[in-house]
Motif scaffolding. Structure first.
Motif, PDB file in Angstrom:
ATOM      1  N   SER A 143       1.120  -1.708  -0.121  1.00  0.00           N
ATOM      2  CA  SER A 143       0.343  -0.152  -0.193  1.00  0.00           C
ATOM      3  C   SER A 143       0.990   1.681   0.292  1.00  0.00           C
ATOM      4  O   SER A 143       1.516   1.152   0.470  1.00  0.00           O
ATOM      5  CB  SER A 143      -0.396   0.439   1.713  1.00  0.00           C
ATOM      6  N   CYS A 144       0.729   1.952  -0.322  1.00  0.00           N
ATOM      7  CA  CYS A 144       0.575   3.288  -0.258  1.00  0.00           C
ATOM      8  C   CYS A 144      -0.008   4.421  -0.179  1.00  0.00           C
ATOM      9  O   CYS A 144      -1.048   4.956  -0.442  1.00  0.00           O
ATOM     10  CB  CYS A 144       1.184   4.209  -1.912  1.00  0.00           C
ATOM     11  N   ALA A 145       0.105   5.199   1.019  1.00  0.00           N
ATOM     12  CA  ALA A 145      -0.276   6.677   1.092  1.00  0.00           C
ATOM     13  C   ALA A 145      -0.003   7.651   0.556  1.00  0.00           C
ATOM     14  O   ALA A 145       1.215   8.001   1.337  1.00  0.00           O
ATOM     15  CB  ALA A 145      -0.823   6.264   3.436  1.00  0.00           C
ATOM     16  N   ALA A 146      -1.084   8.449  -0.090  1.00  0.00           N
ATOM     17  CA  ALA A 146      -0.064   9.313  -0.067  1.00  0.00           C
ATOM     18  C   ALA A 146      -1.378  10.743   0.302  1.00  0.00           C
ATOM     19  O   ALA A 146      -2.148  10.907   1.242  1.00  0.00           O
ATOM     20  CB  ALA A 146      -0.765  10.125  -1.733  1.00  0.00           C
ATOM     21  N   SER A 147      -0.259  12.272   0.818  1.00  0.00           N
ATOM     22  CA  SER A 147      -0.736  13.232   0.900  1.00  0.00           C
ATOM     23  C   SER A 147      -0.102  14.174   0.660  1.00  0.00           C
ATOM     24  O   SER A 147       0.896  14.572   0.472  1.00  0.00           O
ATOM     25  CB  SER A 147      -0.216  13.070   2.896  1.00  0.00           C
TER      26      SER A 147
ATOM     27  N   PHE B  96      -4.228  13.520  -5.003  1.00  0.00           N
ATOM     28  CA  PHE B  96      -3.779  12.590  -5.126  1.00  0.00           C
ATOM     29  C   PHE B  96      -4.994  11.941  -6.514  1.00  0.00           C
ATOM     30  O   PHE B  96      -4.510  11.477  -7.979  1.00  0.00           O
ATOM     31  CB  PHE B  96      -4.685  11.454  -4.310  1.00  0.00           C
ATOM     32  N   SER B  97      -5.839  12.153  -6.764  1.00  0.00           N
ATOM     33  CA  SER B  97      -6.732  12.047  -7.814  1.00  0.00           C
ATOM     34  C   SER B  97      -6.732  12.415  -8.818  1.00  0.00           C
ATOM     35  O   SER B  97      -6.053  11.998 -10.190  1.00  0.00           O
ATOM     36  CB  SER B  97      -8.227  12.667  -7.361  1.00  0.00           C
ATOM     37  N   SER B  98      -5.279  13.884  -8.864  1.00  0.00           N
ATOM     38  CA  SER B  98      -5.245  14.069 -10.258  1.00  0.00           C
ATOM     39  C   SER B  98      -3.906  13.706 -10.859  1.00  0.00           C
ATOM     40  O   SER B  98      -3.931  14.681 -12.050  1.00  0.00           O
ATOM     41  CB  SER B  98      -4.555  15.973  -9.396  1.00  0.00           C
ATOM     42  N   TYR B  99      -2.952  12.774  -9.999  1.00  0.00           N
ATOM     43  CA  TYR B  99      -2.270  12.700 -10.727  1.00  0.00           C
ATOM     44  C   TYR B  99      -1.536  10.635 -10.784  1.00  0.00           C
ATOM     45  O   TYR B  99      -2.531  10.270 -10.522  1.00  0.00           O
ATOM     46  CB  TYR B  99      -1.014  12.477  -9.495  1.00  0.00           C
ATOM     47  N   GLU B 100      -0.803  10.517 -11.672  1.00  0.00           N
ATOM     48  CA  GLU B 100      -0.136   9.409 -12.490  1.00  0.00           C
ATOM     49  C   GLU B 100      -0.223   8.723 -11.455  1.00  0.00           C
ATOM     50  O   GLU B 100       0.887   9.592 -10.763  1.00  0.00           O
ATOM     51  CB  GLU B 100      -0.202   8.654 -13.766  1.00  0.00           C
TER      52      GLU B 100
ATOM     53  N   SER C  99      -4.678   8.311 -13.473  1.00  0.00           N
ATOM     54  CA  SER C  99      -4.937   8.833 -12.219  1.00  0.00           C
ATOM     55  C   SER C  99      -6.368   8.448 -12.584  1.00  0.00           C
ATOM     56  O   SER C  99      -7.030   8.309 -10.595  1.00  0.00           O
ATOM     57  CB  SER C  99      -5.099  10.605 -13.156  1.00  0.00           C
ATOM     58  N   SER C 100      -7.005   8.094 -13.070  1.00  0.00           N
ATOM     59  CA  SER C 100      -8.393   7.705 -12.752  1.00  0.00           C
ATOM     60  C   SER C 100      -8.812   5.758 -12.517  1.00  0.00           C
ATOM     61  O   SER C 100      -9.556   5.614 -12.513  1.00  0.00           O
ATOM     62  CB  SER C 100      -9.548   8.119 -14.437  1.00  0.00           C
TER      63      SER C 100
ATOM     64  N   ASP D 199      -6.793   3.730  -5.480  1.00  0.00           N
ATOM     65  CA  ASP D 199      -8.817   4.088  -4.507  1.00  0.00           C
ATOM     66  C   ASP D 199      -8.593   5.778  -4.515  1.00  0.00           C
ATOM     67  O   ASP D 199      -7.726   5.656  -2.907  1.00  0.00           O
ATOM     68  CB  ASP D 199      -9.198   3.402  -2.972  1.00  0.00           C
ATOM     69  N   ASN D 200      -8.764   6.551  -5.275  1.00  0.00           N
ATOM     70  CA  ASN D 200      -8.602   7.881  -5.096  1.00  0.00           C
ATOM     71  C   ASN D 200      -9.790   8.566  -3.648  1.00  0.00           C
ATOM     72  O   ASN D 200      -9.221   9.678  -3.194  1.00  0.00           O
ATOM     73  CB  ASN D 200      -9.111   8.652  -6.039  1.00  0.00           C
ATOM     74  N   ALA D 201      -9.988   7.512  -3.007  1.00  0.00           N
ATOM     75  CA  ALA D 201     -11.158   8.760  -2.152  1.00  0.00           C
ATOM     76  C   ALA D 201     -10.763   8.243  -0.920  1.00  0.00           C
ATOM     77  O   ALA D 201     -10.074   9.243  -0.581  1.00  0.00           O
ATOM     78  CB  ALA D 201     -12.670   7.247  -1.783  1.00  0.00           C
ATOM     79  N   LYS D 202      -9.741   7.325  -0.242  1.00  0.00           N
ATOM     80  CA  LYS D 202      -8.407   7.020   0.422  1.00  0.00           C
ATOM     81  C   LYS D 202      -7.297   7.316   0.066  1.00  0.00           C
ATOM     82  O   LYS D 202      -6.451   7.262   0.669  1.00  0.00           O
ATOM     83  CB  LYS D 202      -9.295   5.367   1.162  1.00  0.00           C
ATOM     84  N   LYS D 203      -6.984   7.928  -1.362  1.00  0.00           N
ATOM     85  CA  LYS D 203      -5.913   8.682  -1.553  1.00  0.00           C
ATOM     86  C   LYS D 203      -4.435   7.482  -1.622  1.00  0.00           C
ATOM     87  O   LYS D 203      -4.023   7.838  -0.355  1.00  0.00           O
ATOM     88  CB  LYS D 203      -5.366  10.343  -0.488  1.00  0.00           C
TER      89      LYS D 203
END
Lengths: 124, 110
Positions: free
Chosen positions: A21-25, A29-33, A53-54, A73-77
């Motif tokens: 897993s990888c958590a982004a902050s 997040f949803s805008s990036y590949e 991104s999608s 999972d863009n909702a979970k970033k």
């Protein structure tokens, strides 16, 4: 501050499975590949997989095609990498990276944010 | 085996200049921009150059990049001991539909 934090690495027997897993902050997040890149002990960098991104466009290195699955999972970033049918040669540090790509005369593709990595060891 | 070819190592004295080459093909470097990454010992790689010759914010202008045909070059001037690291070129390969890196070049500042 933009940050990527990987988790899920560990020791697994040949033929086994792991989910990274990888958590982004710090960025949208949803805008990036996103990508996964790995580095075997004492070796160079190896590109593993890309996801748009999608999540609609996905690519894999031949060395992992059919065994690894990238998802997000863009909702979970969060970015994921499911590793199945693991082999000794999959032993490596796995890095989560943010990608930028597109056309500007030529095709550009680079990774501007890297996590610290998570270690996967495949051994009996 | 990397399809982007870099020299395994280069060295130079502090204050001097060094160049690192990266050779590819028409489907990789020939038709795509090149990026460069610096990996200091024990750390994750960091973006140094993108789009052949652009520096991200915070990267000093001692680092430069160029591309000609199917080859690219990273230049480092005013070498410092803190520049000792592994350097990787990277790009996209349209025929493979995937990213790729060179094999890496270890820089030693003597």
């Amino acid at each position: 501050e933009m940050q990527l934090v990987e988790s899920g690495g560990g020791l697994v027997q040949p033929g086994g499975s792991l989910r990274l897993s990888c958590a982004a902050s710090g960025f949208t997040f949803s805008s990036y590949e996103m990508n996964w890149v790995r580095q075997a002990p004492g070796k160079g960098l190896e590109w593993v997989s890309y996801i748009s991104s999608s999540g609609s466009t996905i690519y894999y290195a031949d060395s992992v095609k059919g065994r690894f699955t990238i998802s997000r999972d863009n909702a979970k970033k969060s970015l994921y990498l499911q590793l199945n049918s693991l082999r000794a040669e999959d032993t490596a540090v796995y890095y989560c990276t943010r990608a930028n790509s597109g056309w500007n005369g030529y095709f550009y593709y680079y990774m501007d944010v890297w996590g610290k990595g998570t270690t996967v060891t495949v051994s009996s | 085996q990397s399809v982007l070819t870099q020299p395994p190592s280069v060295s130079a004295a502090p204050g001097q200049k060094v160049t690192i080459s990266c050779s590819g093909s028409s489907s990789s470097i020939g038709n795509n921009y090149v990026s460069w990454y610096q990996q200091l010992p024990g750390t994750a790689p960091k973006l140094l150059i993108y789009d052949n010759d652009k520096r991200p914010s915070g990267i000093p202008d001692r680092f430069s990049g160029s591309k000609s045909g199917t080859s690219a070059t990273l230049g480092i001037t005013g070498l410092q001991t803190g520049d000792e690291a592994d350097y990787y070129c990277g790009t996209w390969d349209g025929s493979l539909s995937g990213g790729m890196f060179g094999g890496g070049t270890r820089l030693t500042v003597l």
